[in-house]
Design a protein around this motif. Structure first.
Motif, PDB file in Angstrom:
ATOM      1  N   ASP B  56       0.856  -1.191   0.000  1.00 54.76           N
ATOM      2  CA  ASP B  56       0.000   0.000   0.000  1.00 54.76           C
ATOM      3  C   ASP B  56       0.892   1.240   0.000  1.00 54.76           C
ATOM      4  OD1 ASP B  56      -2.262   1.487  -0.043  1.00 54.76           O
ATOM      5  OD2 ASP B  56      -2.836   1.151   2.042  1.00 54.76           O
ATOM      6  N   GLY B  57       0.263   2.374  -0.225  1.00 51.98           N
ATOM      7  CA  GLY B  57       1.004   3.629  -0.201  1.00 51.98           C
ATOM      8  C   GLY B  57       0.135   4.742   0.331  1.00 51.98           C
ATOM      9  N   VAL B  58       0.762   5.768   0.850  1.00 56.42           N
ATOM     10  CA  VAL B  58       0.020   6.963   1.272  1.00 56.42           C
ATOM     11  C   VAL B  58       0.750   8.176   0.720  1.00 56.42           C
ATOM     12  CG1 VAL B  58      -0.809   5.917   3.408  1.00 56.42           C
ATOM     13  CG2 VAL B  58       1.301   7.261   3.441  1.00 56.42           C
ATOM     14  N   ARG B  59       0.040   9.272   0.595  1.00 59.65           N
ATOM     15  CA  ARG B  59       0.686  10.493   0.113  1.00 59.65           C
ATOM     16  C   ARG B  59       0.132  11.681   0.872  1.00 59.65           C
ATOM     17  NH1 ARG B  59      -3.230  13.158  -2.463  1.00 59.65           N
ATOM     18  NH2 ARG B  59      -4.812  11.914  -3.546  1.00 59.65           N
ATOM     19  N   ARG B  60       0.898  12.768   0.824  1.00 62.15           N
ATOM     20  CA  ARG B  60       0.443  13.959   1.542  1.00 62.15           C
ATOM     21  C   ARG B  60       1.035  15.184   0.858  1.00 62.15           C
ATOM     22  NH1 ARG B  60       2.496  13.823   7.343  1.00 62.15           N
ATOM     23  NH2 ARG B  60       4.333  14.821   6.490  1.00 62.15           N
ATOM     24  N   PHE B  82       5.338  10.932  -0.101  1.00 56.47           N
ATOM     25  CA  PHE B  82       4.568   9.689  -0.134  1.00 56.47           C
ATOM     26  C   PHE B  82       5.404   8.578   0.488  1.00 56.47           C
ATOM     27  CE2 PHE B  82       6.926   7.456  -3.349  1.00 56.47           C
ATOM     28  CZ  PHE B  82       7.445   8.438  -4.176  1.00 56.47           C
ATOM     29  N   ALA B  83       4.729   7.538   0.896  1.00 58.89           N
ATOM     30  CA  ALA B  83       5.438   6.379   1.444  1.00 58.89           C
ATOM     31  C   ALA B  83       4.746   5.134   0.937  1.00 58.89           C
ATOM     32  CB  ALA B  83       5.430   6.413   2.969  1.00 58.89           C
ATOM     33  N   VAL B  84       5.532   4.146   0.568  1.00 61.85           N
ATOM     34  CA  VAL B  84       4.969   2.851   0.198  1.00 61.85           C
ATOM     35  C   VAL B  84       5.669   1.788   1.030  1.00 61.85           C
ATOM     36  CG1 VAL B  84       4.469   3.585  -2.160  1.00 61.85           C
ATOM     37  CG2 VAL B  84       6.620   2.434  -1.668  1.00 61.85           C
ATOM     38  N   GLY B  85       5.005   0.675   1.174  1.00 60.24           N
ATOM     39  CA  GLY B  85       5.612  -0.397   1.963  1.00 60.24           C
ATOM     40  C   GLY B  85       4.742  -1.618   1.902  1.00 60.24           C
ATOM     41  N   CYS B  86       5.144  -2.632   2.637  1.00 64.26           N
ATOM     42  CA  CYS B  86       4.319  -3.828   2.621  1.00 64.26           C
ATOM     43  C   CYS B  86       4.272  -4.479   3.985  1.00 64.26           C
ATOM     44  CB  CYS B  86       4.851  -4.825   1.594  1.00 64.26           C
ATOM     45  SG  CYS B  86       6.174  -5.830   2.217  1.00 64.26           S
ATOM     46  N   VAL B  87       3.278  -5.317   4.146  1.00 61.90           N
ATOM     47  CA  VAL B  87       3.209  -6.191   5.319  1.00 61.90           C
ATOM     48  C   VAL B  87       3.422  -7.601   4.803  1.00 61.90           C
ATOM     49  CG1 VAL B  87       1.729  -7.142   7.104  1.00 61.90           C
ATOM     50  CG2 VAL B  87       1.670  -4.703   6.608  1.00 61.90           C
ATOM     51  N   ARG B  88       4.395  -8.274   5.364  1.00 63.42           N
ATOM     52  CA  ARG B  88       4.671  -9.639   4.965  1.00 63.42           C
ATOM     53  C   ARG B  88       4.031 -10.560   5.988  1.00 63.42           C
ATOM     54  NH1 ARG B  88       9.370 -12.805   2.859  1.00 63.42           N
ATOM     55  NH2 ARG B  88       9.355 -14.730   4.065  1.00 63.42           N
ATOM     56  N   VAL B  89       3.230 -11.479   5.509  1.00 66.58           N
ATOM     57  CA  VAL B  89       2.545 -12.393   6.421  1.00 66.58           C
ATOM     58  C   VAL B  89       3.057 -13.795   6.158  1.00 66.58           C
ATOM     59  CG1 VAL B  89       0.334 -13.369   7.087  1.00 66.58           C
ATOM     60  CG2 VAL B  89       0.496 -10.953   6.523  1.00 66.58           C
ATOM     61  N   ASN B 141      -1.019  22.838 -15.805  1.00 72.28           N
ATOM     62  CA  ASN B 141      -1.049  23.778 -14.699  1.00 72.28           C
ATOM     63  C   ASN B 141      -2.399  23.857 -13.997  1.00 72.28           C
ATOM     64  OD1 ASN B 141       1.537  24.694 -14.356  1.00 72.28           O
ATOM     65  ND2 ASN B 141       1.397  26.063 -16.141  1.00 72.28           N
ATOM     66  N   LYS B 142      -3.251  22.882 -14.277  1.00 75.73           N
ATOM     67  CA  LYS B 142      -4.546  22.880 -13.590  1.00 75.73           C
ATOM     68  C   LYS B 142      -4.324  22.567 -12.109  1.00 75.73           C
ATOM     69  CE  LYS B 142      -7.463  21.615 -17.438  1.00 75.73           C
ATOM     70  NZ  LYS B 142      -7.105  20.459 -18.286  1.00 75.73           N
ATOM     71  N   PRO B 143      -5.161  23.080 -11.236  1.00 71.76           N
ATOM     72  CA  PRO B 143      -4.944  22.863  -9.796  1.00 71.76           C
ATOM     73  C   PRO B 143      -4.837  21.377  -9.429  1.00 71.76           C
ATOM     74  CG  PRO B 143      -6.604  24.541 -10.131  1.00 71.76           C
ATOM     75  CD  PRO B 143      -6.263  24.007 -11.504  1.00 71.76           C
ATOM     76  N   ALA B 144      -5.578  20.522 -10.105  1.00 72.25           N
ATOM     77  CA  ALA B 144      -5.560  19.106  -9.710  1.00 72.25           C
ATOM     78  C   ALA B 144      -4.329  18.368 -10.232  1.00 72.25           C
ATOM     79  CB  ALA B 144      -6.828  18.410 -10.210  1.00 72.25           C
ATOM     80  N   ALA B 145      -3.669  18.922 -11.213  1.00 70.18           N
ATOM     81  CA  ALA B 145      -2.595  18.196 -11.884  1.00 70.18           C
ATOM     82  C   ALA B 145      -1.420  17.880 -10.961  1.00 70.18           C
ATOM     83  CB  ALA B 145      -2.112  19.000 -13.090  1.00 70.18           C
ATOM     84  N   ALA B 146      -1.088  18.824 -10.092  1.00 74.39           N
ATOM     85  CA  ALA B 146       0.060  18.617  -9.218  1.00 74.39           C
ATOM     86  C   ALA B 146      -0.189  17.442  -8.273  1.00 74.39           C
ATOM     87  CB  ALA B 146       0.357  19.895  -8.432  1.00 74.39           C
ATOM     88  N   VAL B 147      -1.383  17.396  -7.733  1.00 77.18           N
ATOM     89  CA  VAL B 147      -1.723  16.305  -6.812  1.00 77.18           C
ATOM     90  C   VAL B 147      -1.727  14.972  -7.565  1.00 77.18           C
ATOM     91  CG1 VAL B 147      -3.469  15.389  -5.249  1.00 77.18           C
ATOM     92  CG2 VAL B 147      -3.087  17.852  -5.370  1.00 77.18           C
ATOM     93  N   GLU B 148      -2.242  15.033  -8.770  1.00 77.77           N
ATOM     94  CA  GLU B 148      -2.272  13.830  -9.595  1.00 77.77           C
ATOM     95  C   GLU B 148      -0.855  13.322  -9.864  1.00 77.77           C
ATOM     96  OE1 GLU B 148      -3.939  13.294 -13.923  1.00 77.77           O
ATOM     97  OE2 GLU B 148      -5.487  14.104 -12.558  1.00 77.77           O
ATOM     98  N   CYS B 149       0.037  14.248 -10.090  1.00 73.03           N
ATOM     99  CA  CYS B 149       1.437  13.895 -10.350  1.00 73.03           C
ATOM    100  C   CYS B 149       2.056  13.209  -9.133  1.00 73.03           C
ATOM    101  CB  CYS B 149       2.202  15.172 -10.718  1.00 73.03           C
ATOM    102  SG  CYS B 149       3.957  14.882 -10.968  1.00 73.03           S
ATOM    103  N   LEU B 150       1.744  13.747  -7.956  1.00 73.68           N
ATOM    104  CA  LEU B 150       2.251  13.126  -6.715  1.00 73.68           C
ATOM    105  C   LEU B 150       1.659  11.733  -6.557  1.00 73.68           C
ATOM    106  CD1 LEU B 150       3.831  13.498  -4.034  1.00 73.68           C
ATOM    107  CD2 LEU B 150       1.711  14.367  -3.034  1.00 73.68           C
ATOM    108  N   GLN B 151       0.354  11.644  -6.854  1.00 71.97           N
ATOM    109  CA  GLN B 151      -0.332  10.360  -6.771  1.00 71.97           C
ATOM    110  C   GLN B 151       0.329   9.338  -7.702  1.00 71.97           C
ATOM    111  OE1 GLN B 151      -2.880   9.268  -4.988  1.00 71.97           O
ATOM    112  NE2 GLN B 151      -3.782   7.564  -6.126  1.00 71.97           N
ATOM    113  N   ASN B 152       0.660   9.796  -8.906  1.00 72.09           N
ATOM    114  CA  ASN B 152       1.306   8.892  -9.857  1.00 72.09           C
ATOM    115  C   ASN B 152       2.661   8.410  -9.333  1.00 72.09           C
ATOM    116  OD1 ASN B 152      -0.810   9.159 -11.551  1.00 72.09           O
ATOM    117  ND2 ASN B 152       0.167  10.674 -12.888  1.00 72.09           N
ATOM    118  N   SER B 153       3.402   9.315  -8.735  1.00 67.55           N
ATOM    119  CA  SER B 153       4.704   8.932  -8.180  1.00 67.55           C
ATOM    120  C   SER B 153       4.524   7.821  -7.154  1.00 67.55           C
ATOM    121  CB  SER B 153       5.378  10.126  -7.498  1.00 67.55           C
ATOM    122  OG  SER B 153       5.633  11.135  -8.435  1.00 67.55           O
ATOM    123  N   MET B 154       3.502   7.996  -6.327  1.00 68.17           N
ATOM    124  CA  MET B 154       3.249   6.994  -5.288  1.00 68.17           C
ATOM    125  C   MET B 154       2.832   5.661  -5.906  1.00 68.17           C
ATOM    126  SD  MET B 154       0.269   6.978  -2.438  1.00 68.17           S
ATOM    127  CE  MET B 154      -0.950   6.288  -3.535  1.00 68.17           C
TER     128      MET B 154
END
Lengths: 536, 324
Positions: B56-60, B82-89, B141-154
Motif C-alpha cells: 500500500d502507499g500513502v501520500r500527503r 509519499f510512502a509505500v511499503g508492505c506487510v509480509r505475512v 497547470n490545472k490545480p488538480a494536476a500537481a496532486v495527480e502527479c504526486l499520486q502517480n509517483s506513489m
C-alpha cells in the motif's frame, strides 16, 4: 567496558534528574542497572548523567485496542514492540543540570563509570553493603557510619525471612574483615542482642553448609568466608537454680551465664530499668523510683539480702521512710516492683562467687552476644537497658569516639516505641543523638519503622528495608523509597535488601551472601575427627 | 421501498460509487472466462501458500506552491511526500517491510526543473534528517494536476515494490487497480475497495449482491483500459441488516498475461484467505474492505512521512532563506 543499551527517547520529557530510554532490541536491561549518558554542550563542555533504572515498560506500538495482541500473534495485524526504561539520575558530573537529548546513546556503566555513578569514587573509606543484581559490589561510605558525617543503620522488614539480623551481622562481619577499620579493627567492639531463637549463638562457628557460590560472593566482596574470630556469648542464668548455668537450649559450651549482684544493682542504680514499661503515668512513680534508687545507693550494708526477693521486701518496708508520696503511688510502685521481681529476680543475686565472671564484659572480645530470647519482655528490657547504659557510661568516661562500639538490637519498637516514655527509650535516644560523637553506632532493626520513635529512626544515616508489608511500605517512614522500590519491597526474597544512604539519592537493591557462620546447631562444623585428647 | 445505509463513515467517500448498471456490457467485458455457470464460486479450503504480501502507499501534500517567473503565468506546484511499503505475512507473523519514503517537488508546465531556484529550495534539514524533494513535472497547470502527479509517483513506487516482492511471494495484494504495473506475469492481485465502475451488466451484477462471505463471482475479463485483466468480485464481510447489499464487497483483478489457470488459483486464494484479514467495524471505519494489514500499514506509512507541521515549517523557513 560500558556497553550501549539504548537511546534517550523523545516521546516523553527528558529531565535533568530523570529520563526515559528506549532499549535496543538486542539488549537486556533490568531494574537496578546502572547507566549513564554524556551530553556535549554547545559551549564545548561535557556533562555526564549517571543513574539507575527503576521502571521498565514494554508495549505494542501501533495497537489501539487491547485485543490487537491476539491479531498480532495470529499474524494478521503487524505491530511493533518497544521496551522503555526509566532512569533516576543519581549523579551529574560536573553539576550542570541539563536534560539529556533525545537520541543520545545510553550506556550500562561498568568499572570506573559505575563507581562514579554510585559515588564510590568519592568515598574515602568504603565498606561492603552487598552485591548488586548484576553481581557487582555495592559500597557504603564509612564516614556516614563511623560518626564523622553520620552514623547508625536502621533495618525494617517483616519477621521470619531471616533478613534483619542476618544482614546486621553480615555488615559487622564486613566491617571487621574488610580491613577498613585498619588498626582499630581489633579494638572495635560489637554488642549483639539475641532477641529471637538461638541463631546468633553460633557466630564463632563456621557454617558447615556453606555453598561454593557463597564463597564466591564473599570473595567478590573482598572477604574471606569464615566465622567471627573473637566472640563472647552471654546467656541469662537459669531461674530457680543455685548454680549459675546459662539458660540456653542448643548451646552450653562457651556460653557464660550472666547475672548481677544486689550490690551492683543498688550501687549502679539499676532499679529504674525494672520499671521500663513505656508508660505515661510514671511522673509520680519516677519520683519515687529516683528516691529509692538514691537510698539504695547509699545503703551501707547490703550483705543481709541474699536474694532479690529479700531486697524487694526490704524496699517495700522502707519505701515510706525514704519517700513521702501518696498512698496510691506507693502502692503502684510496690505492685510493679513485685511484678518485675517475679520476672527479673533471678538475674539479680545476693552472693555470687566470682561475680566478675558473670558480668557482661563487652570489652573482652570483639563481638559480645547477649542472649535474651528466653527472657520475659520485662527482663529483656531490663537487660538491654542495663547493658546499654553501662556501655554508654563507659564510653562517656573514656571520652574518645574511637574505637567504635556497634550495638545490634532487633525489635527496636519494644525498646524505643513511638509513644510513651521509658528509661530504655531514653538510653536509645541518647545513643542515636549523641552516640555519633561518642563512637556508639546503633544497628537497630524492627518489623515496622512506623512504630519506633521518630528520632531514633531519623538519626540513622543508612536506611535498610527487607521484605515489607505493603501497607507498611506506604507509610511516611519509607519516603526514601521510590514508588518502584516500594512495590518491590513487598516481594523481596531473603538475602535481598533495599538500602538508602545519604550520598546516593536512589535506594539500591543489594543482595548479601548467606552467613558463613553457623546460625543453628545443625550448621556447626563438626571438629574434624582429630584426637579428642589433643588438649591434654 | 427501503432505506439502507452505506456503512463507511461520511468523511470517506462512499465505497459504492457505481453510477448506473448497464443492461449490457457492450463487448468490453467477457463473463464466460472460466467456462462455468454464472453463480457464486466457493473455493475449496486448502493450506495457505506463503508468504503473502500486502502493498500500500500513502501520500500527503506538504504545501502548495505557485511559481512566479515574472511572465505573469500561473505555474502551480507542490511539495509532497509519499510512502509505500508492505506487510509480509508468514505463518503467524505479520511484519512491516520495505517501507520507502519519497519526497517530490511537483512543478507545473512552463518552469524548467533544473532551475537554480528549485535546486536551492528542494533540500530541507530537520534535526539530523535531510529531506530532499525530487523535482518532477506535472502534466499541466490545472490545480488538480500537481496532486495527480504526486499520486502517480506513489502509485509507480507501489507498483515497483509489488513487482519486486512478487518474485518471492505466493501472492502480492496491491492496493487499487494494476494500471501502473509494467510486468504482466507476476502474481500480483489488485484489490479495489471502492467500486466506481461495475464492469458487469445488470443481470450478472445481481450475483454480487447475493454473494456470501468468502464466495466470489466467476472470473470475467476486462478489455477496457490500458491492459487486459481478469477480475472477480469477492465478499469479505456480511453487511448488517441496515446496510446496502454491496457493502463488504471487493473487486480484485490480475493481468491476463498471468494465464487463466493461475488467475483462477489466485482468485480462489483471495477467497479463502482475505476474509481472515478483515477488521471488525470498531477497529477500522472502512471495515471490512480495508484489510487489517493494510489499515495498519497505512498508519505506519503515514507515521513515516513525518510530522506535517514540522515539515511545512521547515519548507517555509527554507523558502524564506532562499528568497533572501
Amino acid at each position: 567496558m560500558s556497553t550501549e543499551i539504548g537511546k534517550v527517547l523523545g516521546t516523553q520529557d527528558a529531565e535533568p534528574l530523570e529520563f526515559w530510554i528506549a532499549v535496543s532490541p538486542d539488549q537486556v536491561v533490568q531494574l537496578d542497572d546502572v547507566v549513564f549518558v554524556t551530553r556535549e554542550l554547545p559551549n564545548g563542555g561535557r556533562v555526564s548523567l549517571y543513574g539507575i533504572v527503576d521502571i521498565l515498560k514494554a508495549r505494542h506500538e501501533g495497537a489501539r485496542f487491547d485485543s490487537d495482541v491476539f491479531l498480532s500473534e495470529q499474524g494478521i495485524f503487524p505491530l511493533g514492540k518497544s521496551i522503555i526504561a526509566h532512569v533516576s539520575v543519581t549523579r551529574v558530573e560536573p553539576e550542570i543540570f541539563v536534560p539529556p537529548l533525545p537520541g543520545q546513546s545510553v550506556f550500562r556503566a561498568a568499572g570506573a563509570d559505575r563507581h562514579q555513578a554510585l559515588f564510590f569514587d568519592s568515598m574515602n573509606t568504603k565498606f561492603p553493603l552487598g552485591l548488586s543484581r548484576d553481581g557487582e559490589v555495592v559500597y557504603g561510605n564509612l564516614e556516614f557510619l563511623d560518626g564523622s558525617r553520620g552514623a547508625h543503620i536502621n533495618i525494617s522488614g517483616i519477621s521470619g525471612v531471616a533478613t534483619k539480623t542476618s544482614y546486621a551481622t553480615f555488615l559487622l562481619y564486613g566491617l571487621f574483615q574488610s580491613g577498613i577499620l585498619e588498626e582499630q579493627a581489633t579494638n572495635t567492639r560489637a554488642i549483639i542482642f539475641n532477641v529471637k531463637g538461638e541463631d546468633l549463638l553460633f557466630l564463632d562457628k563456621p557454617n558447615a553448609r556453606r555453598k561454593p557460590e557463597t564463597s564466591e560472593a564473599y570473595a567478590k566482596l573482598g572477604l574471606t568466608p569464615n566465622a567471627f574470630s573473637s566472640v563472647a556469648i552471654f546467656a541469662p542464668v537459669k531461674a530457680r537454680e543455685e548454680v549459675l548455668l546459662p539458660d540456653t537450649g542448643s548451646r552450653q559450651e562457651g556460653v557464660t551465664a550472666f547475672c548481677w549482684t544486689i550490690e551492683e544493682f543498688c550501687r549502679e542504680r539499676y532499679l529504674r530499668f525494672l520499671f521500663a514499661e513505656a508508660d505515661d503515668e510514671t511522673s509520680h512513680l519516677s519520683a519515687v523510683i529516683d528516691r529509692v534508687e538514691a537510698a539504695l545507693a547509699l545503703e551501707a550494708d547490703l550483705s543481709p539480702y541474699e536474694t532479690f526477693d529479700h531486697l524487694v521486701d526490704f524496699i517495700c518496708l522502707s519505701v515510706t521512710h525514704w519517700v513521702s508520696a501518696a498512698q496510691g503511688t506507693i502502692a503502684a510502685f510496690e505492685r510493679r516492683l513485685r511484678a518485675a521481681s517475679f520476672r527479673i529476680g533471678h538475674l539479680i543475686r545476693g552472693r555470687v562467687s566470682e561475680s566478675d565472671r558473670h558480668r557482661i564484659d563487652w570489652k573482652k572480645k570483639q563481638v559480645t552476644v547477649v542472649d535474651i530470647h528466653n527472657l520475659h519482655d520485662r527482663a529483656k528490657r531490663f537487660v538491654v537497658g542495663v547493658v546499654l547504659r553501662r556501655m554508654f557510661e563507659d564510653k562517656e568516661k573514656t571520652g574518645t569516639a574511637r574505637p567504635l562500639v556497634f550495638i545490634v538490637l532487633d525489635e527496636l519498637n519494644k525498646y524505643a516505641p513511638r509513644d510513651g516514655w521509658s528509661p530504655i527509650k531514653e538510653v536509645l535516644l541518647d545513643i542515636s543523638e549523641r552516640g555519633r560523637s561518642l563512637g556508639v553506632i546503633l544497628i537497630g532493626a524492627q518489623q515496622t519503622a512506623s512504630e519506633v520513635e521518630r528520632r531514633v529512626v531519623g538519626n540513622c544515616a543508612f536506611r535498610v528495608v527487607g521484605r515489607l508489608d505493603l501497607a507498611e511500605a506506604s507509610r511516611d517512614e519509607y519516603r526514601f523509597l521510590t514508588a518502584a522500590s516500594r512495590g518491590r519491597a513487598g516481594i523481596l526474597k531473603p538475602g535481598s535488601v533495599i538500602i538508602h544512604q545519604p550520598e546516593i539519592p536512589t535506594p539500591l537493591l543489594v543482595q548479601f551472601p548467606f552467613p558463613s557462620w553457623a546460625t543453628r546447631v545443625s550448621e556447626v562444623e563438626k571438629s574434624g575427627g582429630g584426637d579428642p585428647f589433643d588438649g591434654f | 421501498m427501503m432505506i439502507r445505509i452505506d456503512p463507511w463513515p461520511a468523511e470517506y467517500e462512499s465505497a459504492f460509487q457505481i453510477e448506473e448498471l448497464e443492461p449490457d456490457s457492450e463487448g468490453k467485458v467477457y463473463t464466460e472466462v472460466e467456462n462455468i455457470e454464472w453463480r457464486a464460486v466457493e473455493p475449496k479450503p486448502g493450506p495457505r501458500p506463503e508468504p503473502l504480501h500486502f502493498v500500500d502507499g500513502v501520500r500527503r501534500v506538504e504545501t502548495r506552491i505557485i511559481l512566479d517567473d515574472e511572465t505573469g503565468r500561473i505555474i502551480r506546484g507542490l511539495f509532497g511526500s509519499f510512502a509505500v511499503g508492505c506487510v509480509r505475512v508468514e505463518q503467524n507473523t505479520a511484519a512491516f517491510q520495505e517501507i520507502r519514503v519519497g519526497r517530490r517537488i511537483v512543478v507545473g508546465t512552463g518552469a524548467p526543473l533544473e532551475d537554480q531556484v528549485i535546486a536551492d529550495a528542494n533540500s530541507v534539514k530537520i534535526g539530523n534528517t535531510e529531506l530532499t524533494f525530487e523535482p518532477v513535472a506535472a502534466s499541466d497547470n490545472k490545480p488538480a494536476a500537481a496532486v495527480e502527479c504526486l499520486q502517480n509517483s506513489m502509485r509507480e513506487a507501489e507498483a515497483r515494490l509489488a513487482e519486486e516482492l512478487s518474485r518471492d511471494s505466493a501472492c502480492v495484494f496491491a492496493d487499487g487497480p494494476l494500471t501502473y504495473f509494467a510486468g504482466i506475469n507476476q502474481p500480483a492481485v489488485g484489490v479495489i475497495k471502492r467500486l466506481v465502475e461495475a464492469y458487469l451488466p445488470s443481470p450478472q451484477f445481481d450475483l454480487v449482491r447475493r454473494l456470501r462471505t468468502g464466495r466470489r463471482t466467476p472470473l470475467f475479463m476486462i478489455t477496457k483500459g490500458q491492459y487486459d485483466r481478469y477480475s472477480w468480485y469477492l465478499r469479505v464481510g456480511e453487511p448488517r441488516a441496515v446496510d446496502h447489499d454491496v457493502a463488504g464487497v471487493l473487486r480484485l483483478e490480475v493481468r491476463t498475461g498471468l494465464g487463466l489457470q493461475r488467475a483462477i488459483e489466485l482468485a480462489d486464494l483471495s477467497s479463502t484467505c482475505l476474509p481472515n484479514f478483515t477488521a471488525e467495524s470498531f477497529r477500522d471505519p472502512r471495515s471490512p474492505q480495508n484489510l487489517m494489514p493494510v489499515g495498519s500499514l497505512e498508519n505506519e506509512l503515514r507515521h513515516r512521512l513525518g510530522d506535517s507541521l514540522t515539515i511545512r515549517r521547515a519548507i517555509e523557513a527554507r523558502l524564506f532563506q532562499v528568497s533572501q
